[in-house]
Write an enzyme that holds these catalytic residues in place. Sequence first.
Site, PDB file in Angstrom:
ATOM      1  N   ASP A 280       0.818  -1.214   0.000  1.00  0.00           N
ATOM      2  CA  ASP A 280       0.000   0.000   0.000  1.00  0.00           C
ATOM      3  C   ASP A 280       0.854   1.268   0.000  1.00  0.00           C
ATOM      4  OD1 ASP A 280      -2.357   1.358  -0.065  1.00  0.00           O
ATOM      5  OD2 ASP A 280      -2.700   1.285   2.091  1.00  0.00           O
TER       6      ASP A 280
ATOM      7  N   ASN B 276     -10.758  -2.820  -5.744  1.00  0.00           N
ATOM      8  CA  ASN B 276      -9.929  -1.891  -6.518  1.00  0.00           C
ATOM      9  C   ASN B 276     -10.514  -1.552  -7.900  1.00  0.00           C
ATOM     10  OD1 ASN B 276      -6.748  -3.106  -5.201  1.00  0.00           O
ATOM     11  ND2 ASN B 276      -7.935  -1.310  -4.599  1.00  0.00           N
TER      12      ASN B 276
HETATM   13  C1  IPE Z   1      -1.045   0.223  -4.118  1.00  0.00           C
HETATM   14  O1  IPE Z   1      -1.170   1.392  -3.372  1.00  0.00           O
HETATM   15  C2  IPE Z   1      -2.153  -0.766  -3.912  1.00  0.00           C
HETATM   16  C3  IPE Z   1      -2.783  -1.252  -5.171  1.00  0.00           C
HETATM   17  C4  IPE Z   1      -4.073  -1.400  -5.257  1.00  0.00           C
HETATM   18  C5  IPE Z   1      -1.999  -1.612  -6.344  1.00  0.00           C
HETATM   19  P1  IPE Z   1      -2.371   2.415  -3.511  1.00  0.00           P
HETATM   20  O2  IPE Z   1      -2.697   2.627  -4.946  1.00  0.00           O
HETATM   21  O3  IPE Z   1      -3.521   1.959  -2.658  1.00  0.00           O
HETATM   22  O4  IPE Z   1      -1.739   3.732  -2.919  1.00  0.00           O
HETATM   23  P2  IPE Z   1      -2.436   4.809  -1.971  1.00  0.00           P
HETATM   24  O5  IPE Z   1      -3.027   4.076  -0.814  1.00  0.00           O
HETATM   25  O6  IPE Z   1      -3.483   5.504  -2.803  1.00  0.00           O
HETATM   26  O7  IPE Z   1      -1.325   5.726  -1.569  1.00  0.00           O
HETATM   27 MG    MG Z   2      -4.114   2.330  -0.726  1.00  0.00          MG
END
Ligand code: IPE
Ligand code: MG
Length: 222
Positions: free
Chosen positions: A2, A50
């Site tokens: 993350d 996501n």
């Molecule tokens: C990567 O980090 C996690 C994935 C879904 C690939 P994020 O995209 O959630 O990054 P932040 O939380 O917005 O900083």
């Molecule tokens: Mg994130």
Amino acid sequence: MDGNGRWAKKRGLPRSAGHTYGAQTFRTITRYCSDIGIRYLTVYAFSTENWKRPAEEVSALMKLFKQYLNEALTDFKDDSIVVRFIGDTSAFSSDLQELIERTERESAERTGMVLNIAMNYGSRDELVMATKLIAEQARDGKLSVDDINADTISSHLYTAGQPDPDLIIRPSGEYRISNFLLWQAAYTEFIICDKLWPDYTTDDLDEALREFSSRNRRFGGV
Ligand code: IPE
Ligand code: MG
């Protein structure tokens, strides 16, 4: 894994650039875990939630997954890493699904660390899937309801046959589980690291492992 988006934002870059750097960290940390003798590593790459992100970001992630799997096929070739995918991969494009199958097939006979890549993974979805499978067996008379126990559930999850995780590390300072391995993590140790994933290093992992080894795990006992 993350914090890619915040990492990019801090630098005035598009979120997708954060994912590209995060993918590099993934490669470094995976290799390191294999080298130091970790037996199972699970990375949360893409959750069932996501898909809610802007289409542009989702498509950048899909492109990155394809590129990474293609590279992994050659890169991990002389390696002992077994690559598995957990999650509902049927939602991905057919070329990505093909790559996923090829990656699993070509690494299946290896004997080293098992790397689970969670893609379109959500723990609630996984538990619903397992419940349906178990209910079907009960309906068809292949399983008696009285015989359903915790092992029955564990053995119908994507992680069937694998041990429960000893340690979950969440980078980027968030204090949430975010639908990750809810069943499997009943007695997992949890470590929150403030670093954003692209900044995460093997030293951070060493530190987490040191902290983990100092914890007194009682599993509900005394
Ligand atoms: C990567 O980090 C996690 C994935 C879904 C690939 P994020 O995209 O959630 O990054 P932040 O939380 O917005 O900083
Ligand atoms: Mg994130």
